[in-house]
Design a protein around this motif. Structure first.
Motif, short mmCIF file in Angstrom:
data_model
loop_
_atom_site.label_atom_id
_atom_site.label_comp_id
_atom_site.label_asym_id
_atom_site.label_seq_id
_atom_site.Cartn_x
_atom_site.Cartn_y
_atom_site.Cartn_z
N LYS A 15 -5.67 -3.15 -1.00
CA LYS A 15 -6.70 -2.73 -0.04
C LYS A 15 -6.23 -2.87 1.41
O LYS A 15 -6.52 -2.02 2.25
N GLU A 16 -5.51 -3.92 1.69
CA GLU A 16 -5.03 -4.15 3.06
C GLU A 16 -4.19 -2.98 3.57
O GLU A 16 -4.31 -2.55 4.72
N ALA A 17 -3.37 -2.43 2.68
CA ALA A 17 -2.53 -1.30 3.07
C ALA A 17 -3.36 -0.02 3.22
O ALA A 17 -3.13 0.79 4.11
N ARG A 18 -4.35 0.12 2.33
CA ARG A 18 -5.24 1.29 2.44
C ARG A 18 -5.99 1.27 3.76
O ARG A 18 -6.13 2.29 4.44
N ARG A 19 -6.43 0.08 4.14
CA ARG A 19 -7.14 -0.07 5.42
C ARG A 19 -6.20 0.27 6.58
O ARG A 19 -6.58 0.96 7.53
N PHE A 20 -4.95 -0.19 6.49
CA PHE A 20 -3.99 0.11 7.55
C PHE A 20 -3.80 1.62 7.71
O PHE A 20 -3.79 2.15 8.83
N VAL A 21 -3.69 2.31 6.58
CA VAL A 21 -3.53 3.77 6.64
C VAL A 21 -4.78 4.42 7.23
O VAL A 21 -4.68 5.32 8.06
#
Ligand SMILES: Cc1cc2nc3c(=O)[nH]c(=O)nc-3n(C[C@H](O)[C@H](O)[C@H](O)COP(=O)(O)O)c2cc1C
Length: 176
Positions: free
Chosen positions: A62-68
């Protein structure tokens, strides 16, 4: 070029891959920061991006999805590469004859291909230490060892280096 390698890792193995990619890009002469996705303060300061995360239950963390999501326009407008780590084991082909790495793409990558037009996406083998699992992940430690989630460190450093070197080479062709 100033390159950001942003990662999301739950148990540390993806962080190791991100660090290694950072080292290879530095060896090729790029200026590189390797940071957790949630810790990135000023992404606008980078010319290019490598974003990577572990896959859990078919989803990129999720953290990476949020970053994107937060940096969508920036990533779409500058050279960007995405990677996932996840599949466990050493075999590139499963029992049905399918490509393990292709089958392990996190669900989000198909959309990202359309929205971000990344220069490349990649899936790397990951690592699993059953004794180190926390919370609900520990359910795995009560199951008999299975083919889908075998324990061990399966990170393929040669494949990681080769991919990072290809990224570095492509960046070298970019106008400064
Ligand atoms: C509960 C659980 C679910 C997982 N689900 C997937 C999955 O859907 N696809 C996959 O390729 N790997 C899956 N894995 C393997 C992890 O992605 C792999 O262990 C990865 O290297 C972990 O990275 P990390 O140490 O950075 O958290 C799963 C692992 C656990 C413990």
């Amino acid at each position: 070029m100033r390159v950001l390698v942003a990662y999301s890792s739950k148990y540390g193995s993806t962080r190791g891959i991100a660090d290694r990619i950072g080292e290879r890009l530095r060896l090729a002469g790029h200026e590189v920061d390797v940071e957790r996705c949630d810790d990135v303060e000023y992404p606008e300061g980078f010319d290019a991006f490598v974003v990577g995360a572990a896959t859990y239950m078919f989803n990129w963390r999720k953290e990476a999805r949020r970053f994107v999501r937060h940096n969508h326009e920036l990533l779409a407008s500058r050279p960007t590469w995405l990677f996932a780590s996840g599949p466990l084991g050493t075999s590139r082909i499963d029992k049905e004859g399918n490509d393990v790495l292709a089958g392990a793409q996190p669900r989000q990558f198909a959309d990202y291909e359309e929205e971000l037009h990344p220069r490349g996406t990649m899936v790397f083998f990951g690592a699993l230490d059953i004794d180190g699992l926390r919370g609900s992940d520990r359910i795995l430690s009560w199951m008999p060892e299975n083919d889908a989630l075998p324990e061990g460190d399966f990170r393929d450093w040669d494949a990681i280096d080769a991919w990072a070197d290809a990224v570095a080479a492509e960046l070298a062709t970019q106008p400064a």
